[in-house]
Design an enzyme around this catalytic site. Structure first.
Site, PDB file in Angstrom:
ATOM      1  N   ASP A  87      57.659  29.300  48.038  1.00 37.64           N
ATOM      2  CA  ASP A  87      57.495  30.322  49.089  1.00 37.64           C
ATOM      3  C   ASP A  87      57.847  29.746  50.461  1.00 37.64           C
ATOM      4  OD1 ASP A  87      56.344  31.795  47.030  1.00 37.64           O
ATOM      5  OD2 ASP A  87      54.284  31.477  47.714  1.00 37.64           O
ATOM      6  N   LYS A 138      53.509  40.668  39.896  1.00 38.97           N
ATOM      7  CA  LYS A 138      52.267  41.443  39.748  1.00 38.97           C
ATOM      8  C   LYS A 138      52.572  42.890  39.356  1.00 38.97           C
ATOM      9  CE  LYS A 138      49.706  38.565  43.022  1.00 38.97           C
ATOM     10  NZ  LYS A 138      50.757  37.718  43.582  1.00 38.97           N
ATOM     11  N   ASP A 191      52.707  49.317  37.535  1.00 40.58           N
ATOM     12  CA  ASP A 191      53.226  50.691  37.606  1.00 40.58           C
ATOM     13  C   ASP A 191      53.060  51.374  36.243  1.00 40.58           C
ATOM     14  OD1 ASP A 191      54.834  52.954  38.533  1.00 40.58           O
ATOM     15  OD2 ASP A 191      55.644  51.573  40.020  1.00 40.58           O
ATOM     16  N   GLY A 204      45.751  28.931  45.072  1.00 39.89           N
ATOM     17  CA  GLY A 204      44.795  28.901  46.189  1.00 39.89           C
ATOM     18  C   GLY A 204      44.426  27.487  46.601  1.00 39.89           C
ATOM     19  N   ALA A 225      46.309  25.488  51.158  1.00 37.14           N
ATOM     20  CA  ALA A 225      46.383  26.443  52.270  1.00 37.14           C
ATOM     21  C   ALA A 225      45.250  27.480  52.248  1.00 37.14           C
ATOM     22  CB  ALA A 225      47.741  27.139  52.266  1.00 37.14           C
ATOM     23  N   GLY A 263      51.627  26.352  46.728  1.00 36.78           N
ATOM     24  CA  GLY A 263      52.783  26.828  47.483  1.00 36.78           C
ATOM     25  C   GLY A 263      52.992  26.074  48.768  1.00 36.78           C
TER      26      GLY A 263
END
Ligand code: XMP
Length: 258
Positions: free
Chosen positions: A27, A92, A95, A214, A217, A236
């Protein structure tokens, strides 16, 4: 139910071979459209620098939106595979089934080994079409169970009356039980909530690995996540946006090994 071990097996083998359970979240911050080629170069540079210290790479909208799935991202997926890494798309999916099926087809066609989906949509006309595509192509589906951010408690942390059993339980406990039943290839539980990791691990044991984002950062800690039962750590910014990504990745890998 078809018992699928292929994605789980692939990432486990890679983690053992590379002696690393670290998954890099590739990222980067927002870049202006005119500068998007620079993002590709940066991503390629980070992959080449950190690949000895990680077992997989997780992509997110950070690269899919500016580079496009079949332009830049597919090339990065190939680079990652050539470096011996497993690839995961953190889309993620959330729908209706027909749309989910198309999303899964495109991401798997781009070469991704697994994708992340949201169990809030349920099985029939929700998750099932994703699992059908994944099983046909021997790819993985990882389900969110408890997200790493503060607001996660408003959804994943709610107490619900489980639609199937009529029993009161936390939403994430219901999702963990469903992940087992659906034979998901993994679940995501934030490293910021080691007590949730422990609760989910008590349901899944070693049958379904826990992926934990997690670290760094967002304040999550390597030791507590691993002790609670996380199998893979997703990292990330602490690596990708470090001045010295290789050193950061090596340090995190070694901390996890200890
Ligand atoms: P950082 O920079 O915080 O990046 O190490 C974490 C990466 O993981 C994503 N993320 C999640 N993905 N479930 C997911 O599927 C989660 O609970 C979760 N928390 C963070 C985040 O978007 C970033 O790519």
């Amino acid at each position: 139910m078809v018992f699928n071990l292929s994605f789980r097996f692939k990432i486990e083998q890679t983690a053992r071979k590379k002696e690393s359970q670290i998954i890099l979240a590739l990222d980067f911050p927002f870049e202006k459209f005119e500068k998007r080629e620079g993002l590709f170069t940066k991503a390629e540079h980070v992959l080449n620098a950190v690949h000895p210290y990680i077992c997989a790479v997780k992509f997110n909208h950070h690269l899919v939106l500016p580079l496009g799935v079949f332009d830049g991202v597919q090339k990065l997926v190939k680079i990652a595979h050539d470096l011996g890494l497993v690839t995961i798309m953190d889309c993620k999916v959330n729908d209706i089934g027909a749309t989910n099926e198309t999303i899964a087809e495109y991401y798997y066609a781009a070469g991704f080994d697994a994708l992340i989906a949201n169990p809030f949509i349920g099985w029939e006309e929700g998750l099932k079409p994703i699992f059908d595509v994944a099983r046909k192509q021997q790819r993985g589906v990882i389900l969110l169970v408890y997200m790493s951010h503060k607001g996660a408690k408003e959804g994943y942390g709610q107490t619900i009356i489980d639609a199937e059993t009529g029993k009161e339980m936390p939403q994430y406990v219901s999702f963990a039980k469903k992940a087992l039943k659906m034979d998901a290839d993994g679940v995501v539980v934030g490293a910021t909530y080691p007590e949730k990791i422990r609760a989910v691990y008590s349901i899944l044991g070693n049958r379904t690995p826990i992926y934990s984002p997690g670290i760094g950062a967002q304040g999550g800690e390597i030791k507590s996540a691993l002790e609670a039962g996380a199998r893979y750590l997703i990292v990330g910014r602490a690596i990708a946006q470090s001045d010295k990504p290789a050193e950061a990745a090596k340090q995190i890998k070694n901390l996890a090994k200890r």
